[in-house]
Enzyme design. Structure first.
Site, PDB file in Angstrom:
ATOM      1  N   ASP A  20      -7.030   0.032  -3.645  1.00 30.66           N
ATOM      2  CA  ASP A  20      -8.086   1.045  -3.744  1.00 30.66           C
ATOM      3  C   ASP A  20      -8.870   0.911  -5.052  1.00 30.66           C
ATOM      4  OD1 ASP A  20      -6.193   1.808  -5.557  1.00 30.66           O
ATOM      5  OD2 ASP A  20      -5.762   3.760  -4.642  1.00 30.66           O
ATOM      6  N   GLU A  33       0.834  -1.217   0.000  1.00 32.02           N
ATOM      7  CA  GLU A  33       0.000   0.000   0.000  1.00 32.02           C
ATOM      8  C   GLU A  33       0.864   1.260   0.000  1.00 32.02           C
ATOM      9  OE1 GLU A  33      -2.137   1.814  -1.253  1.00 32.02           O
ATOM     10  OE2 GLU A  33      -3.872   0.739  -0.441  1.00 32.02           O
TER      11      GLU A  33
END
Ligand code: AHR
Ligand code: AHR
Length: 481
Positions: free
Chosen positions: A280, A204
């Site tokens: 995402d 991430e």
């Protein structure tokens, strides 16, 4: 034994096991995946031919005959119910209605395993699968392992072709909230040696190839047609490995401490599972997935070596991508419409616009040439084809925003891939349907006499299900000029 039997024996059992090509447990005989066909939107499940065996591709071929099929569910074989389905919108929206991602074609990635046909999951940009309610996956700083088999020749630089652990709300919730395999040439965060593609870890807000967040030369460019990629992570340790899924052993590209950048030690894993997208729901990437698992606990190197041996023994190999009217490089062809009422029209161009026009033996030479195409070895994949204009040397049919156009080859990877098409048996039973190599849900489709690459029942006007089969089927003949 299957890969998950080996992980179990090592004390690090699979909590998810996904494959459209084979059973990943010796005793598994349940459903591997579900497909949905375009003709009536019904679904069927595909199981292995026998317990522990290769998928029953013939059952899919029968169910999908004379129509199109999408992969709707990739079942979890672990018994935990961690199935992958069409990814919902997150930080980014997908191209389908309501912001969902595209589903993969059920026929975009044909292979053989020990000589038996099976289909992988061909992820075009926009395609993604996800499960945000996973049972038993690693959360926080807990240890896990995973491997996946990818096509090392199918990749891009978009974010992010991933398989693994991600956020449960499809949003970027911060550093350390993911731990997924990444494969491709994205160098916005980290990179390895050479030009890529690289196996990296998507943790991430960063693709990591080693402890540092930038380039780590020990992470090599890897392009094996069948690529084993391995990632594992636990408290202040993690590793990435890779190897040829068709032969030999794994190499360790990094094994050591967590990144020093803030947020990655300890980790804050959330435990969802993604395929083909970023945490995402970033949907710009492409790649092909054949099988993959996630484990509970940090697998030993010995277990990973035995899993690699199992993968090699499965004997992944390529098979033909073409089944339509036979084509030969150098041949000049015409493509005639088969839709009733339009079947005196041929695929032609007017400048950059690709359309259908009525052409006969008494047409002007210029029109005959506009409707004549020279078959070339696929610019983006030599297993398929490109179509060069007869009257404009160096210009090829390519799609752009799903509209077919004639354009000069600029030698970019994107051009070459957008100008590559496979010729499959015509969906309406005549000649050929010409499928976009990079978007195997999409075929040359005439609509209001303009030509697109259409998907059956997709979101564009030119994707209309009505008339689809005939509109995407072309009679292949000798060229006029
Ligand atoms: O870490 C790289 C990417 O950054 C993640 O996959 C995504 O969630 C974010 O945009
Ligand atoms: O391209 C000609 C016709 O236009 C197609 O057959 C039909 O789908 C659309 O109306």
């Amino acid at each position: 034994a299957g890969p998950c039997d080996l992980y179990s024996a090592g004390g690090t059992p699979c909590i998810a096991a996904h494959s459209t090509t084979r059973a990943l447990y010796n005793a598994f005989s349940g459903s591997l995946y579900q497909v949905k066909r375009g003709s009536d939107n019904t679904t069927t499940n595909i199981a292995p031919l026998s317990a522990g065996g290769v998928a029953n591709a013939a059952a899919q071929d029968t169910f999908c005959a004379s129509t199109t099929c999408l992969i709707t569910i990739i079942y979890d074989q672990s018994g935990k119910g961690n199935h992958l389905t069409q990814a919902p919108p997150g930080g980014f929206r997908g191209p389908e209605s309501n912001g969902y991602d595209n589903l993969a074609s059920a026929t975009g990635a044909p292979v053989t395993l020990n000589g038996k046909k099976a289909y992988g999951v061909f992820v075009s940009p926009g395609t993604g699968y996800r499960n945000n309610k996973v049972s038993g996956s690693a959360v926080g700083d807990a240890a896990e392992g995973m491997y996946a088999i990818f096509d090392g020749t199918h990749f891009n630089g978009g974010c992010c072709f991933d398989y693994g652990n991600a956020e449960t709300n499809s949003l970027d919730t911060g550093n350390g909230h993911m731990e997924a395999l990444y494969f491709g040439t994205n160098s916005a965060w980290g990179s390895g040696s050479g030009n890529g593609p690289w196996i990296m870890a998507d943790l991430e807000n960063g693709l990591f190839s080693g402890q540092g967040s930038k380039q780590n030369p020990a992470d090599p460019t890897v392009t094996h047609r069948f690529l084993t990629s391995v990632l594992k992570g636990g408290p202040n340790k993690w590793a990435i490995k890779g190897g040829n899924a068709a032969s030999g052993s794994l190499s360790t590209y990094y094994s050591g401490a967590r990144p020093t950048a803030a947020g990655y030690n300890p980790m804050s894993k959330e435990g969802a599972i993604i395929l083909g997208i970023g945490g995402d729901n970033s949907v710009s990437a492409q790649g092909t997935f054949y099988e993959g698992v996630m484990t509970s606990g940090y697998p030993s190197d010995d277990v990973e070596n035995s899993v690699q041996a199992n993968i090699v023994a499965a004997k992944y190999a390529t098979t033909s991508l073409n089944s339509g009217t036979a084509l030969t490089a150098g041949q000049s062809i015409s493509l005639r419409v088969t839709t009733s009422g339009y079947d005196t029209r041929y695929l032609a161009h007017t400048g950059a616009t690709v359309n259908t026009q009525v052409v006969t033996s008494s047409s002007a030479t210029s029109l005959k040439q506009q409707a004549s195409w020279i078959v070339r070895t696929g610019l983006g994949n030599s297993a398929c084809w490109s179509f060069e204009s007869k009257d404009t040397a160096g210009s090829y049919l390519r799609h752009y925003d799903f509209v077919l156009q004639l354009a000069a080859n600029d030698n970019s990877k994107e051009f070459k891939e957008d100008a590559t098409f496979c010729s499959i048996a015509g969906i309406n039973g005549q000649g050929s349907s010409i499928r976009a190599w990079g978007y195997p849900t999409r075929y040359f489709r005439h609509y209001a006499n303009v030509v697109y690459i259409g998907s059956n029942g997709g979101v564009h006007t030119f994707d209309a299900a009505s008339g689809f089969n005939a509109d995407v089927t072309w009679a292949v003949g000798s060229s006029f000029a």
